[in-house]
Motif scaffolding. Structure first.
Motif, PDB file in Angstrom:
ATOM      1  N   LEU A 213       0.828  -1.201   0.000  1.00 38.53           N
ATOM      2  CA  LEU A 213       0.000   0.000   0.000  1.00 38.53           C
ATOM      3  C   LEU A 213       0.867   1.257   0.000  1.00 38.53           C
ATOM      4  CD1 LEU A 213      -2.811   1.261   0.176  1.00 38.53           C
ATOM      5  CD2 LEU A 213      -2.689   1.052   2.677  1.00 38.53           C
ATOM      6  N   GLU A 214       1.974   1.204   0.739  1.00 38.78           N
ATOM      7  CA  GLU A 214       2.877   2.346   0.786  1.00 38.78           C
ATOM      8  C   GLU A 214       3.539   2.581  -0.588  1.00 38.78           C
ATOM      9  OE1 GLU A 214       4.557   5.675   2.333  1.00 38.78           O
ATOM     10  OE2 GLU A 214       3.049   4.362   3.264  1.00 38.78           O
ATOM     11  N   ASP A 215       3.882   1.481  -1.257  1.00 36.64           N
ATOM     12  CA  ASP A 215       4.460   1.599  -2.611  1.00 36.64           C
ATOM     13  C   ASP A 215       3.473   2.262  -3.572  1.00 36.64           C
ATOM     14  OD1 ASP A 215       6.757   0.444  -1.730  1.00 36.64           O
ATOM     15  OD2 ASP A 215       6.253  -1.566  -2.488  1.00 36.64           O
ATOM     16  N   PHE A 216       2.182   1.900  -3.430  1.00 36.50           N
ATOM     17  CA  PHE A 216       1.187   2.507  -4.312  1.00 36.50           C
ATOM     18  C   PHE A 216       1.028   3.998  -4.034  1.00 36.50           C
ATOM     19  CE2 PHE A 216      -2.243   2.570  -7.209  1.00 36.50           C
ATOM     20  CZ  PHE A 216      -3.255   3.333  -6.664  1.00 36.50           C
ATOM     21  N   ARG A 217       1.087   4.354  -2.723  1.00 35.93           N
ATOM     22  CA  ARG A 217       1.002   5.770  -2.373  1.00 35.93           C
ATOM     23  C   ARG A 217       2.197   6.549  -2.961  1.00 35.93           C
ATOM     24  NH1 ARG A 217      -0.669   4.819   3.968  1.00 35.93           N
ATOM     25  NH2 ARG A 217      -2.896   4.356   3.606  1.00 35.93           N
ATOM     26  N   ASP A 218       3.392   5.921  -2.873  1.00 35.58           N
ATOM     27  CA  ASP A 218       4.569   6.560  -3.479  1.00 35.58           C
ATOM     28  C   ASP A 218       4.372   6.752  -4.986  1.00 35.58           C
ATOM     29  OD1 ASP A 218       7.010   4.896  -1.342  1.00 35.58           O
ATOM     30  OD2 ASP A 218       5.833   6.752  -1.087  1.00 35.58           O
ATOM     31  N   TYR A 219       3.754   5.768  -5.623  1.00 29.37           N
ATOM     32  CA  TYR A 219       3.492   5.874  -7.066  1.00 29.37           C
ATOM     33  C   TYR A 219       2.626   7.083  -7.367  1.00 29.37           C
ATOM     34  CZ  TYR A 219       0.800   5.050 -11.321  1.00 29.37           C
ATOM     35  OH  TYR A 219       0.153   5.216 -12.514  1.00 29.37           O
ATOM     36  N   ARG A 220       1.560   7.267  -6.584  1.00 29.57           N
ATOM     37  CA  ARG A 220       0.639   8.370  -6.835  1.00 29.57           C
ATOM     38  C   ARG A 220       1.251   9.718  -6.470  1.00 29.57           C
ATOM     39  NH1 ARG A 220      -5.319   7.394  -4.720  1.00 29.57           N
ATOM     40  NH2 ARG A 220      -5.510   9.269  -6.012  1.00 29.57           N
ATOM     41  N   ARG A 221       2.085   9.763  -5.416  1.00 27.40           N
ATOM     42  CA  ARG A 221       2.650  11.027  -4.985  1.00 27.40           C
ATOM     43  C   ARG A 221       3.943  11.403  -5.726  1.00 27.40           C
ATOM     44  NH1 ARG A 221       1.740   8.877   0.300  1.00 27.40           N
ATOM     45  NH2 ARG A 221       3.996   8.563   0.402  1.00 27.40           N
ATOM     46  N   VAL A 222       4.783  10.420  -6.059  1.00 22.73           N
ATOM     47  CA  VAL A 222       6.127  10.687  -6.567  1.00 22.73           C
ATOM     48  C   VAL A 222       6.272  10.372  -8.064  1.00 22.73           C
ATOM     49  CG1 VAL A 222       8.594  10.143  -6.306  1.00 22.73           C
ATOM     50  CG2 VAL A 222       7.086  10.241  -4.284  1.00 22.73           C
ATOM     51  N   HIS A 223       5.862   9.194  -8.463  1.00 22.81           N
ATOM     52  CA  HIS A 223       6.157   8.733  -9.828  1.00 22.81           C
ATOM     53  C   HIS A 223       5.146   9.206 -10.871  1.00 22.81           C
ATOM     54  CE1 HIS A 223       9.304   6.208  -8.197  1.00 22.81           C
ATOM     55  NE2 HIS A 223       8.438   5.695  -7.321  1.00 22.81           N
ATOM     56  N   LYS A 224       3.864   9.180 -10.509  1.00 24.49           N
ATOM     57  CA  LYS A 224       2.841   9.509 -11.515  1.00 24.49           C
ATOM     58  C   LYS A 224       2.804  10.992 -11.893  1.00 24.49           C
ATOM     59  CE  LYS A 224      -2.083   9.046 -12.536  1.00 24.49           C
ATOM     60  NZ  LYS A 224      -3.405   8.565 -12.047  1.00 24.49           N
ATOM     61  N   PRO A 225       2.870  11.970 -10.947  1.00 21.58           N
ATOM     62  CA  PRO A 225       2.754  13.390 -11.346  1.00 21.58           C
ATOM     63  C   PRO A 225       3.745  13.831 -12.422  1.00 21.58           C
ATOM     64  CG  PRO A 225       2.513  13.182  -8.982  1.00 21.58           C
ATOM     65  CD  PRO A 225       2.908  11.817  -9.480  1.00 21.58           C
ATOM     66  N   PRO A 226       5.058  13.475 -12.356  1.00 27.09           N
ATOM     67  CA  PRO A 226       5.964  13.886 -13.451  1.00 27.09           C
ATOM     68  C   PRO A 226       5.553  13.328 -14.816  1.00 27.09           C
ATOM     69  CG  PRO A 226       7.216  13.187 -11.534  1.00 27.09           C
ATOM     70  CD  PRO A 226       5.797  12.803 -11.272  1.00 27.09           C
ATOM     71  N   LYS A 227       5.042  12.092 -14.790  1.00 24.66           N
ATOM     72  CA  LYS A 227       4.640  11.485 -16.065  1.00 24.66           C
ATOM     73  C   LYS A 227       3.398  12.169 -16.631  1.00 24.66           C
ATOM     74  CE  LYS A 227       8.025   8.717 -15.914  1.00 24.66           C
ATOM     75  NZ  LYS A 227       9.174   8.947 -16.829  1.00 24.66           N
ATOM     76  N   VAL A 228       2.505  12.611 -15.714  1.00 28.83           N
ATOM     77  CA  VAL A 228       1.354  13.371 -16.193  1.00 28.83           C
ATOM     78  C   VAL A 228       1.820  14.670 -16.841  1.00 28.83           C
ATOM     79  CG1 VAL A 228      -0.729  14.610 -15.474  1.00 28.83           C
ATOM     80  CG2 VAL A 228      -0.218  12.369 -14.494  1.00 28.83           C
ATOM     81  N   GLN A 229       2.841  15.315 -16.231  1.00 29.43           N
ATOM     82  CA  GLN A 229       3.403  16.524 -16.819  1.00 29.43           C
ATOM     83  C   GLN A 229       4.057  16.232 -18.176  1.00 29.43           C
ATOM     84  OE1 GLN A 229       3.148  19.677 -15.795  1.00 29.43           O
ATOM     85  NE2 GLN A 229       1.799  18.973 -14.138  1.00 29.43           N
ATOM     86  N   GLU A 230       4.745  15.094 -18.245  1.00 28.05           N
ATOM     87  CA  GLU A 230       5.359  14.715 -19.525  1.00 28.05           C
ATOM     88  C   GLU A 230       4.301  14.499 -20.597  1.00 28.05           C
ATOM     89  OE1 GLU A 230       7.963  11.422 -19.172  1.00 28.05           O
ATOM     90  OE2 GLU A 230       9.235  12.367 -17.651  1.00 28.05           O
ATOM     91  N   LYS A 231       3.189  13.861 -20.210  1.00 28.58           N
ATOM     92  CA  LYS A 231       2.111  13.638 -21.179  1.00 28.58           C
ATOM     93  C   LYS A 231       1.528  14.973 -21.654  1.00 28.58           C
ATOM     94  CE  LYS A 231      -2.433  11.451 -21.674  1.00 28.58           C
ATOM     95  NZ  LYS A 231      -3.175  12.687 -21.877  1.00 28.58           N
ATOM     96  N   CYS A 232       1.364  15.918 -20.711  1.00 28.56           N
ATOM     97  CA  CYS A 232       0.851  17.239 -21.085  1.00 28.56           C
ATOM     98  C   CYS A 232       1.840  17.958 -22.012  1.00 28.56           C
ATOM     99  CB  CYS A 232       0.610  18.059 -19.816  1.00 28.56           C
ATOM    100  SG  CYS A 232      -0.012  19.732 -20.157  1.00 28.56           S
ATOM    101  N   GLN A 233       3.134  17.866 -21.653  1.00 30.43           N
ATOM    102  CA  GLN A 233       4.149  18.495 -22.503  1.00 30.43           C
ATOM    103  C   GLN A 233       4.195  17.848 -23.884  1.00 30.43           C
ATOM    104  OE1 GLN A 233       5.979  21.227 -21.668  1.00 30.43           O
ATOM    105  NE2 GLN A 233       6.590  21.205 -23.822  1.00 30.43           N
TER     106      GLN A 233
END
Length: 836
Positions: A293-313
């Motif tokens: 569960l902690e790994d999933f939280r890290d995914y949502r807080r740390v890993h996913k936001p930059p990729k969302v920015q990359e997709k927008c860019q």
């Protein structure tokens, strides 16, 4: 040595100096006509000029009098200069053949409106335009004062200044000395020959060693510099256009590469993340479940936001790229990598289908036995056809290799239907090997059969070689003897009689040739009978039989005396017409100069610009009335002309005027005075409507009058071209035709002052199109349909030259050379009109 530049500022232009200078020039001209050294220089200059064009066809001349005598190289020179094909030359050795070739060359020159004697207004205008160009280009240079095409070039500084103005890296002008003309001239001539491809037409000693260098030789040399630098200016403009287009394309490709890299990285991250997110396996302990569960939280807080920015860019980059492509007239960006396999598979199927369609029926063609019953001429035709097939077969080798390469690439990329592709490729390769074996077998059979028939065929060959030209000569002779001639004076009919007498003198020699040809045929029959050879039909090389030759020879013999009688009758008729010509000429020679004088007076009235525009208008209307009162004299001349027409007389050596010319002159006189009146009226309207001051109109009129050499108030096309040349522009026929379409929309051949004013205010804008890029590449390629890597590297910056070389497809046209590149498809691809 006389300092002619100092003389220009002293005695020659002082009071009475102009008269002395003109008398000196006349003395020089008379002396040159008697100077052997001048004649030698003329031959040398003209020979070099001719060779500068003839070398494009791989030949040259050494002696003008001898090498142009038969007309062959003269016709070749005209073809190189004009870019057109002349009538086929006659290859015979007889004098009549040489005369005919020279006449063909002269007729071609006359058809282009070129005068063979004197210097007219067109040549003078071109000379002034070239002189003005030289003066403007050399104006900044010290010790250079170009006033003419003889003594102004004697010290060599003007030649060096022209080169330095356009190619400063070739000449160290500051080191040149005015008191060393030989060094200056040799330096300019050697640099021009080495770097500008301008052949050396004169020696420095030829110029320095004479008091006044030959004007025409200097003009010929200087015109080569003019054309060389005009071409360089075009190439620079074309290169700049290409650089601009390529810079846009390079920027777009850079954006495409950035987009594909960013998209590939994001897709790779998604590919790695999806299996982790889809993992639903339950953990065995509470600690492991909490860690998950902690790994999933890290995914949502740390890993996913930059990729969302990359997709927008990524979306922003894609939209920006599409906008730039649309604004630069390029096709929309497509993700080719995503459809690479389907594209390769479709490409394989297309190439395979084309190849299979081409090979259909080829095996049956190669195995047929049609050569077993063929004659020698048919065997040779089959061999030619087979050679063409072999060339076609070799050309298809690349397609087979491409098919195999595409199949290999599909295998390496794990294409799902690789077995089907491999089976089809294997079948194509096996069929290709079989076609190669059958092709070699058929060639061997054809060559063996050809050798068996050649021994029989040689008996006919010599007869055909001799009979064909002799038959052509007889047909030409019969045509000439029966040709209806139309002559206009005594001299022309006497010329025909002389030519006919010369023809009759060649008949004994022609009869000997006829007897020799008949003897060849008799020998063929004798050999065939002696060896028991059965001749199959007529001579395969010609349809001309011995009976045909004898029949035509008899016809020639009959036509000769008939031609003699017709020529003598025409001579008598021409003598009776001479009296009528004189009668008409007396009156025409008075009316013609009167019309010319009136035309000149009208021109002076419109040019002098005395008083206001309203005063000029009043004066011109009074002058128009005085011209109309002269009409009865024209009517009287019409009556004399009617007598000339009734006698069917169409020329008159006693006068340069014809009735048609005088009618046109009279009508032109009336038109000119009316046009001049209308021009003044239009100038008044223009002045009032556009707010042009009297001073501005005066300035326009002064420029217009400078090139209005005929002083008619109208500038013809040649004078208008000279005006454009004097500004330093080198116009092709297409561009000049476009400008004339603006200033002379009715194709009258003249530019009015009003049209000239309108033209001076016109401005055009330029946009990049595929056609313009193609035209620019065509200039860099020297007007060829292809361009080489060497030419691209010479004319373009290194990075853009290599860009073109890497993307241009090989040129496959009939005029292709090794390494030729197709700039046309490349240019259209830049604008989405084809695939790059």
């Amino acid at each position: 040595m006389v300092d002619y530049h100092a003389a220009n500022n002293q005695s020659l232009y002082s009071a009475g100096g102009q008269q002395i200078y003109m008398e000196q020039e006349n003395d020089w001209d008379r002396d040159l006509l008697l100077d052997p050294a001048w004649e030698k220089q003329q031959r040398k200059t003209f020979t070099a000029w001719c060779n500068s064009h003839l070398r494009k066809s791989g030949t040259q001349i050494d002696n003008i009098e001898e090498d142009f005598r038969d007309g062959l190289k003269l016709m070749l020179l005209l073809e190189v200069i004009s870019g057109e094909r002349l009538p086929k030359p006659e290859r015979g050795k007889m004098r009549v053949h040489k005369i005919n070739n020279v006449n063909k060359a002269l007729d071609f020159i006359a058809s282009k409106g070129v005068k063979l004697v004197s210097i007219g207004a067109e040549e003078t205008s071109a000379k002034e335009g070239l002189l003005l160009w030289c003066q403007r280009k050399t104006a900044p240079y010290k010790n250079v004062n170009v006033q003419n095409f003889h003594i102004s070039w004697k010290d060599g500084l003007a030649f060096n200044a022209l080169i330095h103005r356009h190619r400063p890296e070739l000449i160290d002008y500051d080191k040149l000395r005015k008191d060393d003309p030989v060094t200056n001239l040799n330096n300019a001539f050697e640099v021009a020959e080495r770097y500008l491809d301008i052949p050396k037409m004169l020696d420095a000693e030829d110029i320095v060693g004479t008091l006044r260098p030959d004007e025409k030789a200097i003009m010929t040399y200087v015109s080569c510099f003019y054309h060389a630098f005009s071409g360089a200016q075009k190439a620079e403009t074309a290169a700049n256009r290409i650089c601009k287009v390529l810079a846009v394309n390079q920027e777009n490709e850079h954006l495409m590469e950035d987009y594909e890299k960013l998209a590939s990285d994001l897709l790779e991250w998604i590919r790695r993340t999806i299996p982790w997110l889809e993992n639903r396996a339950p953990e065995k302990t509470m600690t492991e479940m909490q860690q998950k569960l902690e790994d999933f939280r890290d995914y949502r807080r740390v890993h996913k936001p930059p990729k969302v920015q990359e997709k927008c860019q990524l979306e922003i980059n894609f939209n920006t790229l599409q906008t730039k492509l649309r604004l630069s007239n390029r096709p929309a960006f497509i993700l080719f990598a995503l459809s690479l396999l389907d594209h390769l598979a479709e490409k394989f199927r297309q190439k395979a289908a084309i190849h299979e369609s081409w090979t259909d029926g080829k095996e049956a063609m190669l195995t047929q036995k049609d050569y077993e019953t063929a004659s020698l001429s048919e065997i040779k035709a089959l061999l030619k056809k087979h050679e063409a097939f072999e060339s076609d077969l070799a050309a298809h080798q690349d397609r087979v290799e491409q098919i195999a390469a595409i199949a290999q690439e599909l295998n390496e990329l794990d294409y799902y239907d690789s077995p089907s592709v491999n089976a089809r490729c294997q079948k194509i390769c096996e069929q290709w090997d079989a076609l190669g074996s059958l092709t070699q077998s058929r060639r061997e059979s054809l060559e063996r059969t050809e050798k068996q028939l050649e021994s029989i065929d040689e008996l006919y060959l010599e007869y055909a070689k001799r009979a064909a030209p002799f038959n052509n000569w007889m047909e030409g002779a019969m045509e000439d003897l029966q040709d209806m001639f139309i002559v206009h004076n005594i001299e022309e009919i006497q010329g025909l009689i002389t030519a006919h007498d010369q023809f009759k003198s060649t008949l004994p020699e022609a009869n000997k040739e006829r007897e020799s040809i008949q003897a060849i045929h008799a020998e063929v029959q004798k050999i065939a009978q002696y060896n028991g050879i059965k001749l199959a039909g007529n001579n395969p090389y010609t349809t001309i039989t011995p009976q045909t030759i004898d029949k035509k020879w008899e016809k020639v013999q009959q036509l000769v005396p008939q031609r003699d009688q017709a020529l003598q009758e025409e001579l008598a008729r021409q003598q009776s017409n001479d009296h009528l010509r004189r009668q008409f000429a007396n009156q025409a020679n008075m009316i013609g100069p009167w019309i010319q004088n009136k035309m000149e007076e009208i021109g002076r009235i419109s040019i002098e610009m005395n008083g206001t525009l309203e005063d000029q208008l009043t004066h011109l209307r009074q002058y128009e009335q005085s011209i109309i009162e002269y009409k009865p004299n024209i009517d009287q001349l019409e009556g004399d002309h009617q007598l000339i027409q009734e006698a069917l007389i169409f020329d008159n050596k006693y006068t340069a005027y014809t009735m048609e010319h005088l009618r046109v002159g009279w009508e032109q006189l009336l038109t000119t005075i009316a046009r001049t009146i209308n021009e003044i009226e239009n100038q008044i309207l223009t002045r009032d409507a556009k707010g042009i001051s009297q001073e501005q109109l005066h300035e326009y009129r002064t420029s217009f009058n400078h090139f209005d050499k005929k002083r008619t108030g109208i500038m013809d096309s040649d004078d208008f071209r000279a005006l454009l040349i004097s500004t330093g522009n080198s116009l092709g026929d297409a561009e000049f035709g476009r400008i004339m379409g603006i200033v002379d929309p009715n194709n009258s051949g003249a530019v009015t002052f009003q049209a000239f004013i309108d033209f001076m205010s016109r401005e055009t804008t330029d946009t990049d199109t595929a056609d313009q890029v193609i035209a620019s590449f065509k200039i860099l390629a020297g007007d060829k349909n292809y361009i080489t890597a060497e030419e691209l590297r010479r004319e373009l910056p290194p990075d853009q030259a290599e860009y073109c070389i890497a993307r241009m497809a090989p040129y496959t046209g009939p005029d292709a050379v090794p390494g030729a590149l197709d700039y046309m498809s490349f240019s259209t691809a830049l604008y989405g009109e084809s695939d790059l």
